[in-house]
Motif scaffolding. Sequence first.
Motif, PDB file in Angstrom:
ATOM      1  N   LEU A 113      -0.085   4.125  -0.909  1.00 10.78           N
ATOM      2  CA  LEU A 113      -1.377   4.789  -1.141  1.00 10.78           C
ATOM      3  C   LEU A 113      -1.312   5.639  -2.415  1.00 10.78           C
ATOM      4  O   LEU A 113      -2.212   5.596  -3.255  1.00 10.78           O
ATOM      5  CB  LEU A 113      -1.724   5.670   0.064  1.00 10.78           C
ATOM      6  CG  LEU A 113      -3.098   6.312   0.054  1.00 10.78           C
ATOM      7  CD1 LEU A 113      -4.178   5.312   0.426  1.00 10.78           C
ATOM      8  CD2 LEU A 113      -3.162   7.491   1.026  1.00 10.78           C
ATOM      9  N   ALA A 114      -0.221   6.408  -2.562  1.00  7.34           N
ATOM     10  CA  ALA A 114      -0.097   7.287  -3.728  1.00  7.34           C
ATOM     11  C   ALA A 114       0.076   6.495  -5.020  1.00  7.34           C
ATOM     12  O   ALA A 114      -0.345   6.935  -6.090  1.00  7.34           O
ATOM     13  CB  ALA A 114       1.088   8.230  -3.527  1.00  7.34           C
ATOM     14  N   THR A 115       0.677   5.313  -4.918  1.00 11.34           N
ATOM     15  CA  THR A 115       0.973   4.523  -6.115  1.00 11.34           C
ATOM     16  C   THR A 115      -0.187   3.629  -6.517  1.00 11.34           C
ATOM     17  O   THR A 115      -0.525   3.526  -7.697  1.00 11.34           O
ATOM     18  CB  THR A 115       2.212   3.633  -5.855  1.00 11.34           C
ATOM     19  OG1 THR A 115       3.261   4.470  -5.377  1.00 11.34           O
ATOM     20  CG2 THR A 115       2.665   2.919  -7.114  1.00 11.34           C
ATOM     21  N   ARG A 116      -0.796   2.966  -5.546  1.00 13.33           N
ATOM     22  CA  ARG A 116      -1.825   1.966  -5.853  1.00 13.33           C
ATOM     23  C   ARG A 116      -3.244   2.504  -5.752  1.00 13.33           C
ATOM     24  O   ARG A 116      -4.163   1.913  -6.297  1.00 13.33           O
ATOM     25  CB  ARG A 116      -1.652   0.756  -4.923  1.00 13.33           C
ATOM     26  CG  ARG A 116      -0.287   0.071  -5.045  1.00 13.33           C
ATOM     27  CD  ARG A 116      -0.159  -0.721  -6.348  1.00 13.33           C
ATOM     28  NE  ARG A 116      -1.197  -1.704  -6.444  1.00 13.33           N
ATOM     29  CZ  ARG A 116      -1.179  -2.895  -5.841  1.00 13.33           C
ATOM     30  NH1 ARG A 116      -0.125  -3.243  -5.139  1.00 13.33           N
ATOM     31  NH2 ARG A 116      -2.183  -3.734  -5.954  1.00 13.33           N
ATOM     32  N   LEU A 117      -3.398   3.597  -5.018  1.00 20.91           N
ATOM     33  CA  LEU A 117      -4.730   4.206  -4.868  1.00 20.91           C
ATOM     34  C   LEU A 117      -4.608   5.713  -5.104  1.00 20.91           C
ATOM     35  O   LEU A 117      -4.906   6.532  -4.218  1.00 20.91           O
ATOM     36  CB  LEU A 117      -5.283   3.914  -3.466  1.00 20.91           C
ATOM     37  CG  LEU A 117      -5.480   2.434  -3.116  1.00 20.91           C
ATOM     38  CD1 LEU A 117      -5.493   2.221  -1.609  1.00 20.91           C
ATOM     39  CD2 LEU A 117      -6.783   1.915  -3.718  1.00 20.91           C
TER      40      LEU A 117
END
Lengths: 336, 292
Positions: B208-212
Amino acid sequence: MAIDAASMDYQCANPDCRVAETHKCVEGLELQSCPHFGKSPASDNVKTTARPGISLPSAELFKAREASQILKANESRVIAIIGPKEAGKTSLLASIYDLLQEGPIDRVHFWRSRTLFAFERACHDARAASQRHEPTAERTKVGQFGFYHLGLNNTSRPIDLLIADRSGEEYRRVADRPSEAADLMEVRRADTLTVLLDGARFLDPTAKHNARSDVQMILQGLIDGGVVCGQPLALVLTKFDELKRSLEVHQLQGEFETFVKHITRLFGAHFTQILSFRTAASPMTDALPRGYGVPELLRFWIDARMCEAPVALPDVDSARAIDRFHDIRPLSASQA
Amino acid sequence: MNEIAITVAGLPQSGKSTFLAALWHLVTTQEISTLLRLDSLRDGDAAHLNAISDRWREARKQDRTPQAPNRLVSMKLRDDASNTYQITFPDISGEIFSGMWERRECDPEVSNILTESNGVLLFIHADTIQAPHWIVDVAALSKKLGIPISPGQEVPWQPKLSPTQVQQVDLLQLLRLSPLDIRARRLAIMLSAWDKVEAEGLDPITFLATRLPLLSQYLTQGADDWDWRVYGVSAQGGEYAPEPDSDETLNSDQKEEVNNLRRLELPSERIRVVNAGGESHDLTEPIAWLKS
């Protein structure tokens, strides 16, 4: 026209079902089990008339009334970005939003935004989805005015930025007629003023002197128009990527610093602080990273502010919202 | 009996119907131990759930949920302590949610459903995330690879071109603002098709933190006070077969994948749920958390 009796049998009250063509239920049911099968599409069993939808918040630029509501509710900063047309105002504010798409900016996190449509529109022409070959930014039209809303969280201290969007032509007019500065509600109310010197014009020997003159005369007009009231001032050399490619980059940087000193000498008494920045918000090449210099400017916007005045909480539901907007001062951290 | 309403939200083709199909299979067959299981079929109409579960067991793709009418899927479940729950899942079309972003309006019936819900399952297809890309970055990459960019017609801005994370942040903000202003506080982010992205080696929260990252910041900074968790969910378990009359075709590897899924002794074992607490086959985990 002949009527196909078989097709008449394969009908359904659900308007999304194509049973007449496919002989299959759109819901995956056995045909005899489906409560809508065999009924006319106009059947009362399924509501087919379009009902009016409930309107949701627009996510477009805030008007003064909406901005006032944010100011009353939370610790906020009003940011006025001032400069002649095509100086890079839209690119600058769009770049902050686009940097947040990739993560926090220098430990400043995205918190919220009620103007996501407006930000997305501002960013579009620098994004690959636009199918453009070179990044650009939509110009703010004369007469168009509003605020971008960007909530940020800076070490557990949420803060709302209200970034004014007005055309460069309207700011330039103040240099001709300082009396028109009175209409610039966002300047009088701003916690910080950010004045842009167009780097592309600064690089052009023909346009350079006029570029500097524009900035100086706009500042003179704002001061003489009585809307500068001691705010901190950021002088920003935009499109720094274009200067960076020039063989004269060192000389031009020196000239910019000299210009900043000149402005400080002329107008220093009217501002609590004058700082200089260099930015490449949406560079044309990869000579500098996207958003170069923007984190430093963002930090300035968050940290610098006018001396606090008492909080006024007017009822802002009337046509006088714009006048009252002037009087609203930000909540301090302890009040928020 | 406790009555719980859970909103199943997500853009089109984000995995909502597949989730419901797999969940119904799980709670009805009780092939494996789950936190919640079927109490009874009484007082309900299981035709739709049975139909979509049949398709799921056959490893066939689900039809897209039609925009209207909005179905209210209901399950009577119980937990280990014999507490019973009537859990309703409004099966709302993804177009309704994309319309909230694009047209800034909401069907009154959907508005009522959302307002009354006790928890939100927000589905995001982990393998079809629309990320923002910038002209300058694409140009630099093309130069590096020596691949010229083919000229295209300039495209004016449209809301649907916006990144997935922007649309999701907007949806969650809308749920907190008038006129919707839903009462639910608990939110389960369901990263569907997890099997397609797990080779990246990220756990769901890092994914979540990396892709969104914008959505991750919005949630972690707590602007709207969501009590949230994130799950990687593979309700399908792999490639599914298209309709026989569909134009879509599978290659031989994909066909083999479909057959392997069908060969599993327990279809429930196709399901995978990954979160900070570990991995299981139990799709009722997020529901048990939302209702608690």
